[in-house]
Enzyme design. Structure first.
Site, short mmCIF file in Angstrom:
data_model
loop_
_atom_site.label_atom_id
_atom_site.label_comp_id
_atom_site.label_asym_id
_atom_site.label_seq_id
_atom_site.Cartn_x
_atom_site.Cartn_y
_atom_site.Cartn_z
N ARG A 63 22.88 -59.66 -9.46
CA ARG A 63 22.48 -60.13 -8.13
C ARG A 63 22.14 -61.62 -8.15
O ARG A 63 21.79 -62.18 -9.18
CB ARG A 63 21.26 -59.34 -7.64
CG ARG A 63 21.54 -57.89 -7.31
CD ARG A 63 20.27 -57.19 -6.83
NE ARG A 63 19.31 -57.03 -7.91
CZ ARG A 63 18.23 -57.79 -8.09
NH1 ARG A 63 17.98 -58.78 -7.26
NH2 ARG A 63 17.41 -57.57 -9.08
N ARG A 93 27.77 -51.53 -15.71
CA ARG A 93 27.31 -50.39 -14.91
C ARG A 93 28.46 -49.46 -14.55
O ARG A 93 29.63 -49.83 -14.61
CB ARG A 93 26.65 -50.87 -13.62
CG ARG A 93 25.31 -51.55 -13.82
CD ARG A 93 24.71 -51.97 -12.49
NE ARG A 93 23.42 -52.62 -12.65
CZ ARG A 93 22.24 -52.02 -12.54
NH1 ARG A 93 22.19 -50.73 -12.28
NH2 ARG A 93 21.12 -52.69 -12.67
N LYS A 101 14.68 -45.73 -14.59
CA LYS A 101 14.67 -44.88 -13.38
C LYS A 101 15.80 -43.85 -13.41
O LYS A 101 15.58 -42.68 -13.17
CB LYS A 101 14.82 -45.73 -12.12
CG LYS A 101 13.63 -46.57 -11.76
CD LYS A 101 13.70 -47.09 -10.34
CE LYS A 101 15.02 -47.67 -9.92
NZ LYS A 101 15.45 -48.81 -10.74
N THR A 102 17.01 -44.33 -13.68
CA THR A 102 18.17 -43.42 -13.67
C THR A 102 18.10 -42.44 -14.83
O THR A 102 18.27 -41.23 -14.66
CB THR A 102 19.48 -44.23 -13.74
OG1 THR A 102 19.55 -45.09 -12.60
CG2 THR A 102 20.68 -43.32 -13.75
N LYS A 155 22.07 -53.24 -2.18
CA LYS A 155 20.72 -53.79 -2.06
C LYS A 155 20.48 -54.43 -0.69
O LYS A 155 19.33 -54.54 -0.25
CB LYS A 155 20.45 -54.80 -3.18
CG LYS A 155 20.28 -54.15 -4.55
CD LYS A 155 19.21 -53.05 -4.56
CE LYS A 155 19.00 -52.49 -5.96
NZ LYS A 155 18.08 -51.32 -5.97
N SER A 175 15.17 -52.50 -12.39
CA SER A 175 16.36 -52.21 -13.18
C SER A 175 16.05 -52.34 -14.66
O SER A 175 15.42 -53.30 -15.10
CB SER A 175 17.48 -53.17 -12.79
OG SER A 175 18.60 -52.98 -13.61
N HIS A 220 11.48 -48.29 -4.18
CA HIS A 220 12.45 -48.57 -5.23
C HIS A 220 12.15 -47.63 -6.38
O HIS A 220 11.46 -47.98 -7.34
CB HIS A 220 12.34 -50.04 -5.67
CG HIS A 220 13.46 -50.47 -6.56
ND1 HIS A 220 13.30 -51.41 -7.55
CD2 HIS A 220 14.76 -50.10 -6.62
CE1 HIS A 220 14.46 -51.61 -8.16
NE2 HIS A 220 15.35 -50.81 -7.62
N ASP A 253 17.52 -44.27 -7.31
CA ASP A 253 17.16 -45.68 -7.09
C ASP A 253 16.37 -45.98 -5.81
O ASP A 253 15.47 -46.82 -5.84
CB ASP A 253 18.43 -46.53 -7.09
CG ASP A 253 18.15 -48.01 -7.25
OD1 ASP A 253 17.26 -48.38 -8.05
OD2 ASP A 253 18.81 -48.81 -6.58
#
Length: 532
Positions: free
Chosen positions: A60, A324, A243-244, A200, A239, A219, A258
């Site tokens: 990003r 990713r 989380k995943t 996002k 990130s 988030h 997410d």
């Protein structure tokens, strides 16, 4: 010329977007891959996955993100965190982008943000790249085909990577731009092929809209116990914090990885898919996520692969550490078909501590939970943003500052109110370093993290003996089955105890200095929970 299924009364020309080449509306996955291959946008991989590289930008560009400063939003935006753009600059940007688009082919996906129909928004995404259409088709929620016949969008995103902004004419920072205009219900993205900007942007949009409805945008990832949506857990984190990985527990039902909302009904996923980091991904530790990398239409982003066999290299980060894969939720066998859960019973705040100071898990009081939520301490992981090549300690309020248009207290107050109303238990989990700081210690063993989370979620950890942490004041378990005792006391994992004490003092001071900005806006009990 147009192809595909669309509401005949809601074509791009009805939105003032005219004189394009061929417009492809709501193509499904096979057709999108065909078009992307015809345009040499990527390569077909094993199992029909689509392999792409995003060029200059592999993460990003938060400094290039702007919110248009109109009268209706001027008093509600956290301007210290969000770069303004003038209405005139946006108008010129849109005019110039439309001129650039003339004669070119575009791909339109009409999609939904939010699994709860009471609070969802309809989003039209217009993309120059066919594979961006595939990506966002995974990321947002797909209406039934017949619903497209009368679809109209609440907001529209136009993404044109080949367009270059003019900072002087468009009131932006560089030739890359992400501009959100809440009044015009329009988001413009130019100058970057990184697909994460699409998803996002929708998250930022929902983070602005939902608090006015009393809904907490988060988030976080989320899951619930099998057969028991009331037993829901959410996992806050930036990130790279897990989380995943940690929400994809085969013993629980995945709600999402997410972005979620917490309404008066319960938890709901904003998205229809997952966007998982693949660096060092392996079949043994994360079999389901690993399996998605060779499934049809999964988007594989910025991974090195064998040009003949198309075998992926999960260790080669020469393109980026932010490699990713994007895939639909249904590719995970234990994913919830409804993407709905109950009110969170457990709230986990994930942090990647590059200092090696924090314990692997700690129990927080409600006041401590708000303190750590507002602090949002973690490390930026390599590759997630441009210029980040190794973990950098940072404070990202609400565990998602780049996506928060409103002041942090707006989200903190919502979270605190919901914790009080529904009685959630809060935990701080460190997935970062142990035995030393980054460069000396090692990453927290994922096996230990999973064991601690299992104990927290099944309630057995609440029965453990706890000690009061001398540096941060929260409760830390002293003995958990399946976890080496030494891990539970980070000072013991350091060979040089004096060096640990100095590192801890340094981190405590960083927390205190960062939190000074919130002191005028918070209650006394949260001030009392502040450290330093």
């Amino acid at each position: 010329m147009t192809h595909g299924r669309v509401n005949p009364a809601f074509r791009l020309e009805d939105q003032g977007i005219n004189e394009l080449g061929t417009v492809y509306y709501n193509l499904m996955e096979p057709a999108l891959i065909e078009e992307a291959l015809l345009r040499n946008e990527g390569t077909l991989g094993r199992g029909g996955a689509f392999l792409v590289e995003t060029g200059k930008y592999t993460g990003r560009s938060p400094k290039d993100k702007h919110i248009v400063k109109t009268d209706s939003v001027a008093d509600h935006i956290w301007w210290e965190n969000n770069a303004p753009m003038s209405e005139a600059g946006f108008a010129q940007l849109y005019k110039d982008m439309l001129a650039h688009m003339k004669g070119r082919d575009y791909f339109v996906q009409d999609l939904v943000g939010g699994a709860d129909p009471a609070h969802s928004i309809d989003v039209r995404v217009v993309t120059e790249l066919a594979w961006h259409g595939l990506f966002i088709r995974h990321m947002l929620r797909r209406p039934e085909r017949q619903e497209l016949d009368d679809f109209t969008a609440d907001f529209t995103i136009v993404n044109c990577p080949s367009f270059r902004a003019d900072p002087q004419a468009h009131d932006c920072q560089s030739d890359t731009v992400i501009a959100l205009n809440f009044d015009a219900k329009l988001i413009l993205i130019g100058g970057t092929e990184y697909a994460g900007e699409n998803k996002k942007s929708v998250f930022t949009l929902l983070n602005y809209i939902l608090p006015d409805k009393g809904i907490m945008p988060m988030h976080c990832s989320a899951n619930h116990a099998v057969g028991n949506p009331v037993d829901t857990a959410i996992f806050f984190g930036l990130s790279g914090t897990g989380k995943t990985t940690l929400s994809a527990d085969p013993a629980r039902v995945l709600i999402g990885d997410d972005e979620h909302g917490w309404s008066e009904r319960g938890t709901f996923n904003f998205e229809g898919g997952c966007y998982a980091k693949t660096i060092n991904l392996n079949a043994e530790a994360e079999p389901e996520i690993y399996a998605t990398t060779s499934k049809f239409a999964t988007v594989i982003e910025n991974m090195v692969y064998d040009r003949e066999t198309k075998e992926l290299d999960f260790e080669d980060d020469s393109l980026t550490a932010n490699m990713r894969c994007a895939y639909p939720l249904e590719y995970i066998s234990n994913a919830s078909p409804s993407a709905l859960g109950g009110h969170p019973k457990n709230i986990i705040m994930l942090t990647c501590d590059a200092f090696g100071v924090l314990p692997p898990i700690a129990r927080l009081t409600p006041a401590q939970a708000m303190y750590h939520f507002l602090s949002g301490f973690t490390a930026k992981v390599a590759g997630t943003e441009r210029g980040v090549t190794e973990p950098q300690p940072t404070f990202s309020t609400c565990f998602g500052a780049p996506f928060m248009p409103r002041r942090p207290e707006a989200y903190g107050d919502l979270l605190r109110t919901k914790i009080a109303k529904h009685g959630a238990t809060c935990w701080l989990v460190n997935t970062g370093w142990t035995g030393g700081a980054y460069g000396q210690g090692s990453r927290m063993p994922i096996k230990a993290t999973r064991a601690l989370l299992t104990a927290a979620l099944d309630g057995s950890l609440a029965e453990a003996a706890f000690r009061k942490d001398a540096n941060f004041g929260f409760d830390v378990p002293v003995d958990v089955p399946g976890v080496p005792d030494v891990l539970l006391n980070p000072r013991r994992t350091w060979e040089d105890k004096t060096a640990y004490d100095a590192q801890a003092d340094k981190l405590v001071q960083m927390f205190a200095e960062n939190f000074e900005q919130y002191l005028p806006h918070i209650d006394d009990d949260v001030k009392a929970a502040a450290i330093g």
